[in-house]
Design an enzyme around this catalytic site. Sequence first.
Site, PDB file in Angstrom:
ATOM      1  N   ALA A 193       0.824  -1.212   0.000  1.00 41.73           N
ATOM      2  CA  ALA A 193       0.000   0.000   0.000  1.00 41.73           C
ATOM      3  C   ALA A 193       0.855   1.258   0.000  1.00 41.73           C
ATOM      4  O   ALA A 193       0.596   2.214   0.718  1.00 41.73           O
ATOM      5  CB  ALA A 193      -0.931  -0.008   1.213  1.00 41.73           C
ATOM      6  N   CYS A 194       1.871   1.266  -0.821  1.00 40.32           N
ATOM      7  CA  CYS A 194       2.857   2.344  -0.874  1.00 40.32           C
ATOM      8  C   CYS A 194       2.782   3.028  -2.241  1.00 40.32           C
ATOM      9  O   CYS A 194       2.392   2.405  -3.227  1.00 40.32           O
ATOM     10  CB  CYS A 194       4.244   1.722  -0.649  1.00 40.32           C
ATOM     11  SG  CYS A 194       5.652   2.834  -0.856  1.00 40.32           S
ATOM     12  N   GLY A 195       3.199   4.266  -2.298  1.00 41.59           N
ATOM     13  CA  GLY A 195       3.272   4.953  -3.578  1.00 41.59           C
ATOM     14  C   GLY A 195       4.219   4.276  -4.556  1.00 41.59           C
ATOM     15  O   GLY A 195       4.090   4.429  -5.767  1.00 41.59           O
TER      16      GLY A 195
END
Length: 159
Positions: free
Chosen positions: A35-37
């Site tokens: 769930a990271c950029g």
Amino acid sequence: MTTVHDFSASTLDGQQLPLKAFAGKVLLIVNTASACGFTPQYEQLEALQRMLGPRGFAVLGFPCNQFGGQEPGTAQEIAEFCATKYDVTFPMFGKIDVNGDNALPLFTYLKDEKPGILGSKAIKWNFTKFLVDRSGKVVARHGSATTPQALIPEIERLL
């Protein structure tokens, strides 16, 4: 002399895997998060695995929840995410810490071998990448913003 091949880690399914199983391969060891950029880098990591894997290359993914809580899932949820969203075929390991007292010994070793900018050892964020040659020696460290695609020339020189 210690090398990456002297370490082992648990896979997502809980099996202990000695990294000597990857002796003779060029490795890209990456701390990952779902769930990271930078999560879309999974796509490029998988492309590298498929393109260069037959020539003796492997990506090793290590999920980590230490940066913004961006890997909150269970091992099963991480495996399902990687399979369904990015069709990941490279080895994924169990969720680990990369910094602090509970850091996986492999990551302590990687950071000692290749400190970051200005000699800092701490990993700053998800998708930090360590490039390892066929003999298990750590040859480079790249931050999150360096795309896997940008590493192709460096990997090619080691193959």
